[in-house]
Design an enzyme around this catalytic site. Structure first.
Site, PDB file in Angstrom:
ATOM      1  N   ASP A  65     -16.589  -3.221   7.882  1.00  0.00           N
ATOM      2  CA  ASP A  65     -15.718  -3.678   6.788  1.00  0.00           C
ATOM      3  C   ASP A  65     -15.664  -2.591   5.719  1.00  0.00           C
ATOM      4  O   ASP A  65     -16.653  -2.312   5.037  1.00  0.00           O
ATOM      5  CB  ASP A  65     -16.271  -4.984   6.202  1.00  0.00           C
ATOM      6  N   TYR A 163      -1.225  -3.401  -5.209  1.00  0.00           N
ATOM      7  CA  TYR A 163      -0.898  -2.631  -3.995  1.00  0.00           C
ATOM      8  C   TYR A 163      -0.158  -1.345  -4.366  1.00  0.00           C
ATOM      9  O   TYR A 163      -0.514  -0.259  -3.891  1.00  0.00           O
ATOM     10  CB  TYR A 163      -0.056  -3.503  -3.068  1.00  0.00           C
ATOM     11  N   LYS A 167      -1.515   2.530  -3.714  1.00  0.00           N
ATOM     12  CA  LYS A 167      -0.857   3.504  -2.840  1.00  0.00           C
ATOM     13  C   LYS A 167      -0.467   4.764  -3.616  1.00  0.00           C
ATOM     14  O   LYS A 167      -0.468   5.869  -3.070  1.00  0.00           O
ATOM     15  CB  LYS A 167       0.352   2.856  -2.158  1.00  0.00           C
TER      16      LYS A 167
END
Ligand code: NAI
Length: 256
Positions: A65, A163, A167
């Protein structure tokens, strides 16, 4: 050329390789002759690796993980002592939490979710690069390909703030590493996918995907393999002078 100077086949570590884009990257790199280490948090990575072995690819599963930042550096070292130098690192695993299939608005993103997104999308690529680049430098050859997103390149109505920010961070980190390591034969580049038809995309509501499709000049969503082909190219000897680049693979939805 898929062999290092020792004549040994090159080894590629691909994260998030149990499904979607990561699986296709592992398949393509494996079919190009690399040994592939397929890392994923999902136990299904074991079955994914056996699917590739059935294609005569030297594939090994690694169940891990990436959100567990505290153990990543040590695990990366043990991966190197077990399998040797990772000549190619494809930081592909990424998460994008979407409540009920819709983009999380600013007011519903908890600190915990923000941190989780950054752990998987940014901290893990950083820690893996930190652990694996030194051996690439020693071998005077290496490739790091980071999977960013159109949402990190420009405004995207389909992406949450966490998100999009993560990125963009991947793009910035890649630029810095590209500048620092090219002189040692190690290139660092990004692929920025648009809307690709994978399990991650299918967590979006159908209406969201349909409106996305209408915005894409190509008139369709992309395929995971269409991202993997860009990754394969950036990982090759032919791409030696491509460094610090971002390849947008989005059907023309965003052209810079
Ligand atoms: P996916 O959800 O189909 O596959 C992601 C894989 O990563 C899964 O196998 C999952 O188990 C693994 N993963 C997730 N969290 C992990 C963790 N903590 N530790 C280890 N493995 C973990 O996603 P997809 O679509 O293949 O996405 C791959 C990359 O492409 C991601 O970085 C994503 O942000 C990026 N991307 C995808 C787009 C799309 O439309 N599908 C668009 C733009 C970027």
């Amino acid at each position: 050329m898929t062999q290092g100077t020792s004549g040994k086949s090159r080894t590629a570590l691909v994260t998030g390789a149990a499904s979607g884009i990561g699986f296709e990257c592992a398949r393509r790199l494996g079919q190009a002759g690399m040994t592939v280490l397929m890392l994923d948090r999902s136990a299904s990575v074991v079955e994914a690796a056996s699917q590739l072995r059935a294609l005569d690819i030297a594939a090994s599963p690694i169940e891990l993980d990436l959100a567990d930042s505290s153990i990543l550096s040590d695990r990366a070292k043990s991966i190197q002592s077990q399998y040797g130098t990772c000549d190619i690192l494809v930081n592909n695993a990424g998460i994008h939490p979407k409540p009920n299939g819709f983009v999380a608005s600013l007011d519903v993103i908890s600190l915990c979710e923000w941190e989780e997104v950054f752990k998987v999308n940014v901290t893990a690529p950083f820690l893996l690069a930190q652990a694996l680049i030194p051996a690439m430098v020693e071998g005077k050859w290496g490739r790091v390909v980071n999977i960013a997103s159109r949402a990190g390149r420009t405004y995207s109505p389909r992406a949450g703030t966490h998100y999009s920010a993560s990125k963009s961070a991947v793009l910035g980190m890649s630029r810095k590493l590209a500048g620092d390591y090219a002189r040692f034969g190690v290139t660092v580049n990004c692929v920025a996918p648009g809307q690709i038809d994978t399990a991650l995309a299918r967590t979006s509501a159908t209406a969201t995907l349909e409106s996305a499709r209408k915005m894409i000049p190509a008139g369709r969503l992309g395929l995971a393999d269409e991202i993997a082909s860009a990754v394969e190219y950036l990982s090759s000897d032919a791409a030696a002078f491509i460094n610090g680049a971002v390849i947008d693979v989005n059907g023309g939805e965003w052209m810079g």
